[in-house]
Scaffold this motif. Structure first.
Motif, mmCIF file in Angstrom:
data_model
loop_
_atom_site.group_PDB
_atom_site.id
_atom_site.type_symbol
_atom_site.label_atom_id
_atom_site.label_comp_id
_atom_site.label_asym_id
_atom_site.label_seq_id
_atom_site.Cartn_x
_atom_site.Cartn_y
_atom_site.Cartn_z
ATOM 1 N N SER A 1 0.970 -5.161 7.084
ATOM 2 C CA SER A 1 1.724 -5.671 8.234
ATOM 3 C C SER A 1 3.119 -6.134 7.842
ATOM 4 C CB SER A 1 0.956 -6.790 8.941
ATOM 5 O OG SER A 1 0.824 -7.911 8.114
ATOM 6 N N VAL A 2 3.272 -6.654 6.620
ATOM 7 C CA VAL A 2 4.608 -7.046 6.143
ATOM 8 C C VAL A 2 5.522 -5.833 6.157
ATOM 9 C CG1 VAL A 2 5.907 -7.709 4.071
ATOM 10 C CG2 VAL A 2 3.947 -9.064 4.793
ATOM 11 N N TYR A 3 5.036 -4.746 5.617
ATOM 12 C CA TYR A 3 5.857 -3.532 5.580
ATOM 13 C C TYR A 3 6.163 -3.031 6.986
ATOM 14 C CZ TYR A 3 7.167 1.290 5.436
ATOM 15 O OH TYR A 3 7.821 2.461 5.674
ATOM 16 N N LYS A 4 5.137 -2.889 7.805
ATOM 17 C CA LYS A 4 5.326 -2.310 9.140
ATOM 18 C C LYS A 4 6.175 -3.206 10.039
ATOM 19 C CE LYS A 4 1.214 0.548 9.384
ATOM 20 N NZ LYS A 4 -0.083 0.771 10.033
ATOM 21 N N THR A 5 5.911 -4.489 10.023
ATOM 22 C CA THR A 5 6.582 -5.408 10.943
ATOM 23 C C THR A 5 7.993 -5.760 10.507
ATOM 24 O OG1 THR A 5 4.419 -6.339 11.476
ATOM 25 C CG2 THR A 5 6.345 -7.606 12.144
ATOM 26 N N LEU A 6 8.181 -6.045 9.229
ATOM 27 C CA LEU A 6 9.483 -6.500 8.759
ATOM 28 C C LEU A 6 10.379 -5.371 8.267
ATOM 29 C CD1 LEU A 6 8.362 -9.718 6.852
ATOM 30 C CD2 LEU A 6 9.141 -9.496 9.224
ATOM 31 N N ALA A 7 9.834 -4.180 8.144
ATOM 32 C CA ALA A 7 10.596 -2.988 7.727
ATOM 33 C C ALA A 7 11.350 -3.209 6.418
ATOM 34 C CB ALA A 7 11.542 -2.539 8.846
ATOM 35 N N ILE A 8 10.669 -3.820 5.466
ATOM 36 C CA ILE A 8 11.241 -4.051 4.137
ATOM 37 C C ILE A 8 10.601 -3.064 3.176
ATOM 38 C CG2 ILE A 8 11.417 -5.667 2.212
ATOM 39 C CD1 ILE A 8 11.323 -7.921 4.237
ATOM 40 N N PRO A 9 11.404 -2.317 2.430
ATOM 41 C CA PRO A 9 10.807 -1.426 1.427
ATOM 42 C C PRO A 9 10.026 -2.246 0.393
ATOM 43 C CG PRO A 9 13.144 -0.964 1.702
ATOM 44 C CD PRO A 9 12.853 -2.227 2.450
ATOM 45 N N VAL A 10 8.884 -1.721 -0.011
ATOM 46 C CA VAL A 10 8.019 -2.407 -0.962
ATOM 47 C C VAL A 10 7.752 -1.487 -2.151
ATOM 48 C CG1 VAL A 10 5.740 -3.445 -1.316
ATOM 49 C CG2 VAL A 10 6.897 -3.714 0.890
ATOM 50 N N LEU A 11 7.960 -2.027 -3.340
ATOM 51 C CA LEU A 11 7.567 -1.349 -4.571
ATOM 52 C C LEU A 11 6.348 -2.109 -5.067
ATOM 53 C CD1 LEU A 11 8.153 0.765 -6.764
ATOM 54 C CD2 LEU A 11 9.552 -0.943 -7.906
ATOM 55 N N TYR A 12 5.199 -1.456 -5.052
ATOM 56 C CA TYR A 12 3.929 -2.096 -5.356
ATOM 57 C C TYR A 12 3.400 -1.547 -6.674
ATOM 58 C CZ TYR A 12 -0.678 -4.038 -4.268
ATOM 59 O OH TYR A 12 -1.842 -4.765 -4.284
ATOM 60 N N VAL A 13 3.278 -2.389 -7.673
ATOM 61 C CA VAL A 13 2.770 -1.985 -8.980
ATOM 62 C C VAL A 13 1.289 -2.328 -9.024
ATOM 63 C CG1 VAL A 13 2.949 -2.315 -11.473
ATOM 64 C CG2 VAL A 13 5.010 -2.474 -10.045
ATOM 65 N N SER A 14 0.460 -1.345 -9.368
ATOM 66 C CA SER A 14 -0.972 -1.592 -9.386
ATOM 67 C C SER A 14 -1.700 -0.629 -10.301
ATOM 68 C CB SER A 14 -1.541 -1.457 -7.967
ATOM 69 O OG SER A 14 -2.929 -1.722 -7.966
ATOM 70 N N HIS A 15 -2.821 -1.100 -10.850
ATOM 71 C CA HIS A 15 -3.750 -0.252 -11.575
ATOM 72 C C HIS A 15 -4.896 0.167 -10.654
ATOM 73 C CE1 HIS A 15 -1.827 -2.229 -15.045
ATOM 74 N NE2 HIS A 15 -2.097 -1.106 -15.653
ATOM 75 N N SER A 16 -4.921 -0.367 -9.439
ATOM 76 C CA SER A 16 -6.031 -0.157 -8.522
ATOM 77 C C SER A 16 -5.797 1.056 -7.631
ATOM 78 C CB SER A 16 -6.237 -1.396 -7.644
ATOM 79 O OG SER A 16 -7.154 -1.114 -6.616
ATOM 80 N N ARG A 17 -6.614 2.051 -7.821
ATOM 81 C CA ARG A 17 -6.565 3.254 -6.994
ATOM 82 C C ARG A 17 -6.805 2.905 -5.521
ATOM 83 N NH1 ARG A 17 -7.797 8.815 -7.386
ATOM 84 N NH2 ARG A 17 -8.893 9.519 -5.538
ATOM 85 N N GLU A 18 -7.725 1.981 -5.269
ATOM 86 C CA GLU A 18 -8.067 1.609 -3.899
ATOM 87 C C GLU A 18 -6.882 0.953 -3.185
ATOM 88 O OE1 GLU A 18 -10.040 0.786 -6.595
ATOM 89 O OE2 GLU A 18 -11.441 2.430 -6.225
#
Length: 184
Positions: A126-143
């Motif tokens: 919802s942060v991404y969709k509502t605020l329209a801020i690009p997000v770079l998400y670092v994760s080891h989690s496939r899910e």
């Protein structure tokens, strides 16, 4: 556009350099540990984020961010009175209070249990969709990546191994992600 980053292996020099370069911009970072100020309540932790804002637009956006992350009932609590998921939502609110042009989330759910992760994932979307801020998400989690990403950069020991849509990366038989359980 969202950019999501998945990394194989341990912390690398490339990752550290990325974070250092990122912090020199008008972007904000949330890491595995929420790093809230223990002597400040939730409201004051969020207000601290506003002190880092270049402009005062964040003041008018703050009530919406608090509502979006569903933390209004937590504003007078101290960090030690919050669950891990609540602390992470407060840390995200503090980062957003600085009115960033982009948000880097470096494994923000890594320290949480599966139930807490499942509860926070909708907030991140919802942060991404509502605020329209690009997000770079670092994760080891496939899910997590499958749930949140539209584009994936796959790093292996600090080197770019593949880039493309999540579906393309997850189903490319030449990549290790296609051989993991749940490949689509």
């Amino acid at each position: 556009m969202r950019r999501w980053l998945s990394q194989s292996g341990r912390n690398s020099m490339a990752r550290q350099q990325l974070v250092c370069a990122y912090l020199q911009t008008k972007n904000r970072l949330c890491i595995q540990e929420p790093s809230l100020f223990t002597h400040l309540n939730v409201q004051n932790n969020i207000n601290y984020g506003m002190t880092r804002a270049k402009c005062r637009n964040s003041v008018s956006k703050l009530p919406h961010t608090i509502e979006l992350l569903q933390i209004s009932h937590l504003l007078q609590r101290m960090p030690w009175q919050l669950s891990g998921g609540e602390q992470q939502r407060v840390a995200i609110a503090r980062a957003l209070a600085a009115d960033p042009t982009m948000l880097l989330l470096d494994e923000p759910l890594a320290a949480l249990g599966d139930e807490q992760k499942a509860a926070i994932l909708p907030f991140l979307e919802s942060v991404y969709k509502t605020l329209a801020i690009p997000v770079l998400y670092v994760s080891h989690s496939r899910e997590e990546v499958a749930c949140l990403a539209d584009h994936l950069l796959l790093l292996d020991h600090g080197r770019l191994h593949a880039a493309g849509t999540v579906k393309d990366i997850f189903t490319d038989i030449d990549l290790p992600l296609a051989h993991q359980t749940g490949a689509e």
